[in-house]
Motif scaffolding. Structure first.
Motif, PDB file in Angstrom:
ATOM      1  N   GLU A 144       1.638 -19.599  24.851  1.00 37.35           N
ATOM      2  CA  GLU A 144       1.948 -21.025  24.800  1.00 37.35           C
ATOM      3  C   GLU A 144       3.112 -21.230  23.838  1.00 37.35           C
ATOM      4  N   SER A 194       9.964 -27.105  21.677  1.00 37.25           N
ATOM      5  CA  SER A 194       8.687 -27.788  21.442  1.00 37.25           C
ATOM      6  C   SER A 194       8.470 -28.943  22.416  1.00 37.25           C
ATOM      7  N   ILE A 220       0.468 -19.725  15.170  1.00 36.63           N
ATOM      8  CA  ILE A 220       1.742 -19.658  15.898  1.00 36.63           C
ATOM      9  C   ILE A 220       1.902 -18.272  16.511  1.00 36.63           C
ATOM     10  N   TYR A 221       1.605 -17.248  15.726  1.00 31.05           N
ATOM     11  CA  TYR A 221       1.683 -15.864  16.213  1.00 31.05           C
ATOM     12  C   TYR A 221       0.764 -15.686  17.422  1.00 31.05           C
ATOM     13  N   ARG A 222      -0.468 -16.168  17.312  1.00 37.55           N
ATOM     14  CA  ARG A 222      -1.427 -16.027  18.413  1.00 37.55           C
ATOM     15  C   ARG A 222      -0.988 -16.803  19.649  1.00 37.55           C
ATOM     16  N   LEU A 223      -0.485 -18.026  19.431  1.00 37.99           N
ATOM     17  CA  LEU A 223      -0.087 -18.855  20.573  1.00 37.99           C
ATOM     18  C   LEU A 223       1.017 -18.174  21.374  1.00 37.99           C
ATOM     19  N   VAL A 224       1.951 -17.520  20.674  1.00 33.80           N
ATOM     20  CA  VAL A 224       3.059 -16.891  21.395  1.00 33.80           C
ATOM     21  C   VAL A 224       2.623 -15.581  22.029  1.00 33.80           C
ATOM     22  N   GLU A 241       8.251 -19.173  10.119  1.00 37.63           N
ATOM     23  CA  GLU A 241       7.522 -19.544  11.332  1.00 37.63           C
ATOM     24  C   GLU A 241       8.366 -20.426  12.246  1.00 37.63           C
ATOM     25  N   LEU A 293      -5.669 -26.432  16.422  1.00 38.59           N
ATOM     26  CA  LEU A 293      -4.382 -26.657  15.777  1.00 38.59           C
ATOM     27  C   LEU A 293      -4.523 -27.515  14.539  1.00 38.59           C
ATOM     28  N   ILE A 334      10.232 -17.611  16.640  1.00 37.03           N
ATOM     29  CA  ILE A 334       9.962 -17.586  18.087  1.00 37.03           C
ATOM     30  C   ILE A 334      11.272 -17.549  18.891  1.00 37.03           C
ATOM     31  N   ALA A 376       3.475 -23.525  20.373  1.00 36.22           N
ATOM     32  CA  ALA A 376       3.721 -22.834  19.110  1.00 36.22           C
ATOM     33  C   ALA A 376       4.933 -23.435  18.395  1.00 36.22           C
ATOM     34  N   CYS A 377       5.980 -23.757  19.168  1.00 36.19           N
ATOM     35  CA  CYS A 377       7.175 -24.347  18.554  1.00 36.19           C
ATOM     36  C   CYS A 377       6.881 -25.742  18.004  1.00 36.19           C
TER      37      CYS A 377
END
Lengths: 301, 272
Positions: A271, A48, A262-266, B116, A75, B120, A275-276
């Motif tokens: 990004e 992050s 978060i799913y979309r950002l990755v 979540e 966000l 990642i 997302a992190c």
């Protein structure tokens, strides 16, 4: 005590072995937990602080991603929507759950066992399946609108999940549908532990059903209310499945939640660092809320 | 008189609550039995129930493969989780250990962690070691994710066992491991069963991890396959409804058989 074994060296070796063995039993669990939960968690926090697209080299970002989480509209909308779901996933289910539990406890009759079984059912379903069911119920010519037309309220019919005003409460209501049964059973188990003599005493003081609920039941189930709020609140903030399936976050950003963003950002905008950061803020918010609710529960007891 | 009214009202309230849970299921079943061409089926029992929708969802829509994939994940994750949690819970519930409290807090912290926050890095690590797109990419993290509740649950059980039983067994010459296997495990069956049922349900229902860590839709779990299916074929409601019923059938069946254990597990687990 057997602390001093009479056999000298072999005794002390035994002593050392004793200290050491319990850890061997914990080790496999600790390894699995560390490798697949704690390490990724730390990696997520570390990532992050970087700008990273998931492929190329990362560049140091410092706190920039965190600044973005709070200043970037998309966000902060996701965080606000996630927090708002607490009303639907936690507050309404706890209130409804308390009322239902009180009604069930007041007069056990035939069929209440069945009612409990039924109420708990949504709790065990995959949330994706729950999302699919409600997607159908809410659809433009689906059962909810059919029912509305049938009772002469056809004017209120709409494509619920595509409606800018109604999509958010419509998705929230699905959370209420899932959480209420768990709250009923948690609170019911609390009510059943209340000493019946407290009710007798309150009745002598001429408490009616409402008075009994307010003065005996509610204070008696404080601990269970705290647990119900904690469990459902984590589900609200970490919600993903229902939103992903029903609306995907839309229309616009009306129902976007941190999980979906978060799913979309990755996977859509690459990004990963951002997302992190959002994921880290999300887990921090959950921890703070859980601690706050726990503290509220401990006061006055 | 007044009492009768309040009795009727509370009965009506319960009925209404139960109906609000049951009606969506009935709607789902009725939708699954409609002819495939109907766009949005009416809320009524079909005059000509199309049981073939289930066969079509199973074969051509690929839910058979997805079920097999989900079943494989559950069959691996559940026994391993039980073994790991039992061993750790036994040590933490019955043995003296330095730093036990700290260790326990470390595990319990995992109860609040949303997926979540870990998915990642898991995606990139699994890609690097070549496990992405395999069921192992979901199996390994789930084993870790089930430890907080598992240790909590099994530790609580073993703490409730009278210390004299353990001491007696060890005076008879049994080691710690034999004490666990021969003396404690038979009594632990209810706790282990409940934990096994819950981990089965959590593994089966898992969506986010499967969606991200298994990018190949044909290898996904049943719920995440369902998620993909909605996005692609959302218009064919009867087929989608039939697929949904196939996906939820195993957990609903287990719930109806082991209802008490599910409820007790979730309720007591949360309350303790």
């Amino acid at each position: 005590m057997f602390a001093r074994a009479p056999r000298g060296t072999s005794g002390s070796r035994e002593q050392k072995k004793r200290d050491f063995v319990p850890y061997l039993y914990v080790l496999p669990a600790l390894v699995a937990y560390s490798l697949f939960i704690l390490v990724p968690w730390a990696q997520s926090i570390w990532t992050s602080f970087w700008h990273w697209d998931g492929i190329g080299a990362a560049t140091w970002a410092g706190l920039e991603n965190y600044v973005a989480v709070f200043s970037n509209d998309d966000l902060s909308i996701a965080l606000r929507n996630g927090l708002g779901f607490i009303i639907f996933y936690s507050v309404i289910p706890v209130v409804l759950g308390a009322l239902l539990a009180a009604v069930i406890a007041a007069r056990p009759r035939r069929g209440t066992g069945l009612v409990r079984t039924v109420l708990f059912l949504p709790q065990i379903l995959p949330l994706v399946a729950v999302g699919v069911i409600w997607r159908y119920l809410y659809s433009a010519d689906g059962p909810i609108n059919q029912t509305l037309s049938a009772i002469g309220l056809g004017g209120a019919a709409r494509a619920w999940l595509g409606d800018f005003v109604w999509a958010y409460p419509a998705v929230g209501a699905v959370g209420t549908w899932v959480s209420t049964g768990l709250c009923v059973l948690l609170l019911l188990s609390g009510i059943q532990k209340i000493d019946p003599s407290l009710y007798e005493a309150a009745k002598l003081d001429r408490c009616g059903p409402v008075g009994l609920f307010m003065h005996v039941t509610l204070p008696g189930i404080r601990k269970e209310v705290v647990v119900a709020l904690t469990v459902t609140l984590i589900a609200a903030l970490a919600s993903f499945d229902i939103v992903y399936v029903t609306t995907g976050g839309g229309p616009g950003l009306q129902t976007i939640v941190p999980g979906v963003l978060i799913y979309r950002l990755v996977f859509t905008s690459n990004e990963v660092g951002l997302a992190c950061a959002l994921a880290t803020v999300l887990s921090a918010i959950i921890l703070v809320f859980v601690a706050l609710i726990g503290r509220l529960g401990r006061e006055q007891t | 008189m007044n009492q009768k009214v309040s009795q009727l009202m509370s009965a009506a309230f319960l009925l209404l609550a139960a109906a609000s849970v049951i009606v969506p299921f009935l709607a789902l079943v009725s939708a699954a039995l409609q002819p495939a061409t109907t766009l949005s089926p009416r809320l009524e029992w079909p005059s000509d129930p199309q049981w073939g929708n289930f066969a079509e969802a199973w074969t051509s829509a690929g839910f058979g493969t997805l079920i097999a994939s989900s079943a494989f994940i559950a069959v691996v994750v559940v026994p391993i989780s039980i073994v790991l949690a039992t061993l750790a819970g036994y040590a933490m519930g019955t043995m003296r250990m330095k730093g036990k409290t700290g260790l326990f807090v470390l595990f319990i912290a995992g109860l609040t962690l949303p997926f979540e926050a870990i998915v990642i890095p898991l995606y990139f690590s699994m890609r690097d070691i070549g496990l992405i797109d395999t069921q192992w990419a979901v199996i390994l993290p789930l084993m870790g994710a089930f430890m907080p509740f598992g240790i909590f649950w099994m530790r609580t059980h073993f703490e409730s066992v009278p210390q004299e039983i353990i001491e007696a067994s060890q005076l008879d010459g049994a080691g710690r491991f034999r004490t666990l296997i021969q003396i404690l495990l038979p009594g632990a069956t209810p706790a282990v069963t409940t934990y096994g049922l819950l981990t089965f349900m959590w593994a089966w229902n898992q969506f986010l991890l499967a969606l991200i860590l298994i990018r190949d839709p044909s290898k996904r779990t049943a719920p995440s396959g369902l998620g993909t299916f909605v996005q692609q074929y959302g218009e064919n409601i009867p087929l989608l409804a039939a697929g949904t019923i196939i996906v939820i059938a195993p957990v609903v069946a287990l719930y109806l058989v082991f209802q008490r254990k599910f409820v007790a597990g979730l309720v007591q687990g949360a309350l303790k």
